[in-house]
Design an enzyme around this catalytic site. Structure first.
Site, mmCIF file in Angstrom:
data_model
loop_
_atom_site.group_PDB
_atom_site.id
_atom_site.type_symbol
_atom_site.label_atom_id
_atom_site.label_comp_id
_atom_site.label_asym_id
_atom_site.label_seq_id
_atom_site.Cartn_x
_atom_site.Cartn_y
_atom_site.Cartn_z
ATOM 1 N N CYS A 70 0.866 -1.182 0.000
ATOM 2 C CA CYS A 70 0.000 0.000 0.000
ATOM 3 C C CYS A 70 0.903 1.233 0.000
ATOM 4 O O CYS A 70 2.080 1.131 -0.323
ATOM 5 C CB CYS A 70 -0.974 -0.017 1.175
ATOM 6 S SG CYS A 70 -0.205 0.269 2.782
ATOM 7 N N HIS A 71 0.379 2.374 0.374
ATOM 8 C CA HIS A 71 1.157 3.611 0.329
ATOM 9 C C HIS A 71 2.214 3.692 1.432
ATOM 10 O O HIS A 71 3.379 3.973 1.157
ATOM 11 C CB HIS A 71 0.209 4.810 0.400
ATOM 12 C CG HIS A 71 0.883 6.126 0.180
ATOM 13 N ND1 HIS A 71 0.344 7.303 0.620
ATOM 14 C CD2 HIS A 71 2.047 6.469 -0.427
ATOM 15 C CE1 HIS A 71 1.149 8.308 0.289
ATOM 16 N NE2 HIS A 71 2.193 7.821 -0.332
#
Length: 112
Positions: A70-71
């Site tokens: 994810c980020h």
């Protein structure tokens, strides 16, 4: 630096090394569509976190090592836990997400 969560996270350097192995892990990107369009993670399968419980059993193999991305590494940790709950014993979270990956492994991945 954020310490790794034992048994659930892999550092970007470890993931990079595993991706170069003869049996590389599958990368699963659990970010939202707009994030993937803005900063794609090369080679990753895109399954948003909210869809992971329903799609993983059909689209992924529990017998293959899986690294969730994810980020910043928060949603991917949740994703790794979801996969472990579904029987994916070799599911990991990329520590620091695409942001740390871009800073330490691949600067071609856009930071946002």
């Amino acid at each position: 630096m954020i310490p790794p969560r034992a048994g659930l996270e892999l550092d970007p350097s470890a993931v990079s090394e595993r991706l170069r192995s003869p049996s590389p892990p599958v990368l699963v990107d659990v970010r939202e569509d707009w994030e993937v369009q803005l900063a794609p993670m090369p080679g990753a399968v895109h399954i948003p976190l909210r869809e992971l419980p329903a799609r993983a059993p059909e689209e992924l193999s529990a017998s293959v090592e899986t690294v969730v991305v994810c980020h910043h590494g928060i949603r991917s940790l949740q994703g790794a836990l979801v996969l472990r709950g579904l029987g994916f014993s070799s599911a990991w979270s990329l520590r620091g997400g695409t942001d740390l990956w871009a800073r330490t492994v691949d600067p071609s991945v856009r930071r946002y």
